[in-house]
Design a protein around this motif. Sequence first.
Motif, mmCIF file in Angstrom:
data_model
loop_
_atom_site.group_PDB
_atom_site.id
_atom_site.type_symbol
_atom_site.label_atom_id
_atom_site.label_comp_id
_atom_site.label_asym_id
_atom_site.label_seq_id
_atom_site.Cartn_x
_atom_site.Cartn_y
_atom_site.Cartn_z
ATOM 1 N N ALA A 78 0.838 -1.196 0.000
ATOM 2 C CA ALA A 78 0.000 0.000 0.000
ATOM 3 C C ALA A 78 0.874 1.248 0.000
ATOM 4 N N VAL A 103 -6.777 7.533 7.843
ATOM 5 C CA VAL A 103 -5.941 6.347 8.089
ATOM 6 C C VAL A 103 -4.980 6.093 6.913
ATOM 7 N N PRO A 104 -5.474 5.921 5.673
ATOM 8 C CA PRO A 104 -4.518 5.733 4.572
ATOM 9 C C PRO A 104 -3.621 6.945 4.344
ATOM 10 N N GLU A 106 -2.415 8.879 6.605
ATOM 11 C CA GLU A 106 -1.375 8.898 7.639
ATOM 12 C C GLU A 106 -0.460 7.689 7.554
ATOM 13 N N TYR A 107 -0.916 6.624 6.904
ATOM 14 C CA TYR A 107 -0.093 5.416 6.851
ATOM 15 C C TYR A 107 0.423 5.136 5.438
ATOM 16 N N ALA A 108 -0.475 4.685 4.541
ATOM 17 C CA ALA A 108 -0.005 4.308 3.198
ATOM 18 C C ALA A 108 0.667 5.474 2.489
ATOM 19 N N ARG A 110 2.002 8.078 3.794
ATOM 20 C CA ARG A 110 2.925 8.816 4.652
ATOM 21 C C ARG A 110 4.200 9.102 3.884
ATOM 22 N N ARG A 154 -11.346 5.695 0.178
ATOM 23 C CA ARG A 154 -10.265 5.299 1.082
ATOM 24 C C ARG A 154 -9.086 4.728 0.305
ATOM 25 N N ARG B 183 -1.146 9.183 16.087
ATOM 26 C CA ARG B 183 -1.254 8.448 14.826
ATOM 27 C C ARG B 183 -1.360 6.953 15.109
ATOM 28 N N ALA B 201 -4.867 -0.249 4.073
ATOM 29 C CA ALA B 201 -4.728 1.203 4.107
ATOM 30 C C ALA B 201 -3.311 1.590 4.541
ATOM 31 N N GLY B 202 -2.439 0.590 4.634
ATOM 32 C CA GLY B 202 -1.043 0.862 4.942
ATOM 33 C C GLY B 202 -0.685 0.746 6.410
#
Lengths: 241, 318
Positions: A78, A103-104, A106-108, A110, A154, B183, B201-202
């Motif tokens: 991702a 969520v994605p 902040e994560y995927a 990022r 998303r 986070r 979603a990572g």
Amino acid sequence: MSAPILKVSGVSKRFGGFTALDGIELELGASERLGLIGPNGSGKTTLINCISGALTNDAGSIVFEGQDITRLPPHRRAALGVARSFQIPKPFRSMTVLENLRVPLEYAARGRTERRRIDADALEVLELIGLKNRAHDSSAGLTQVDMRKLELARALAAKPKLLVSDEAMAGLSSSEVDEILEILLALNGRGVAVIMIEHIMRAVMGFAQRLVVLDAGRKIADGTPQDIIRNPDVERAYLGE
Amino acid sequence: MFRNRGDVVFWIVLGAVLLAGFGVTQTIANEYYYTAIYAILQATIMAVAWNILGGFTGYVNFGSAAFFAIGAYTAVALDKWLGLPMPFLIAASAAVCGLMGLGVGYLTLRLKGVYFAIATLAMAIVLETLINNWDYVGAAKGVYILTPEKVPFFSSYIQLLFMVMLALTLGSIAISRYLNASRIGRGLAAIRDDEVAAECAGVPTLRLKLISTTLMGAMMGVAGAPYPFFVTFVDPISAFNLFVAVNSIAMPMIGGTAHWIGPVIGALLVGGAQEVITVTVSSELNVLIVGIMLVLFITLAPQGIVGLVQKWMKRRKR
């Protein structure tokens, strides 16, 4: 075709004695629109599970933008830019629509997103998808079509280079199908390659530049939609002898 | 530390509570009050810790008593072996129980929902059997702890431990609050809602779950470390008490699990009620009271007190 963004070579997957995928070869160009079709149980979902990392293929390799991702867990894929939407929507139910996209982001995404831009980016995606007016509503209370849109939103918030859409339109009305198609086309217009699994032929035919047909875990055809509908193997797979 | 006005208020309240606790030790001599408040503080840490995995991440741990007991017995063993001072004992218990938590975290790879809960309960039983047969820490007959007669600044060792516990409680609340808004906290919430979707979603789900279980274990170990010194006697039956595990679940459930303040409210309310009932009615009845409260909340207000307040505020806004 431009340089391939995704290269699937000799991918096989077995569940016990059942061969779900058997030596699949697939190439996808950057910003290409590919339709993946086949009868029920032909291995479409297994293939995209292998591409997104939910399953690990037993043999063969998957290369994304020149990097071998065969052994990477889904969250790493991702982060590289492989996003997927689920056939049955899986919203984060305790969150609002906007928080779902955080969520994605902040994560995927990022490292590709500035921290203070997160809410702005999320709203931009919602604008494109047409969910902006529901941004602060609970995601658990959405209608079926809005859930599908959230699913795509998303996936999009992960800032993907490849989007795999698994039956995003199943069960929707004709006008709703058009809405989702428009979103996918707009996305593709931004340079995102799309693999679409769909049973609604009108949607796939209108959307895909190229079709790949799976049957019993094998790729039986690969070509333009016009060629595919005239292909005798495809006809046999769908209608029998 | 001070990102907004809420942070400033939070830290002022924390400081005030700590000062008030110190004030109490300088004015009240009756040891009963310390025993009562200590029990509530200990329950608060347990509830806050349980909630990091149970409330934020969505994995129900039925084996809280095991973490608490191993924390207590780590302190007992190191005290007997090396005679380390209290801060080291607490740190050691945190480390041992953190590792235990890490091990439990790997269970989440294969076990979800009720199976995970059963596995944690089984772990508690296995560990209790182990301690029951470990002679060095008294085995099944338990062990007495000698505590110092005189301590600096406080008039008794009980008061010193009370202050230590108060500081640990406030620390654990601060950690939980920070995590909730971070986070990582949002990643944990995504795991709780849908683990597969979170991964796609990572969100590195395994890593976050390990952080969550390790933190939970370490905090429960911290809650257990001073316990033997406070009660001066510990045996497996009291340390592995199922009541510890039930309280750790009931308190966040009653307070509300999604928000950091939920377990704190639940622990103060239920823990306070237990202490009052123990004195005024009977010490046996308080178990029943917790049971009834838990049933009432789960059926009538599954979001707990925090959920009720949020609903009420939303209605007022309209």
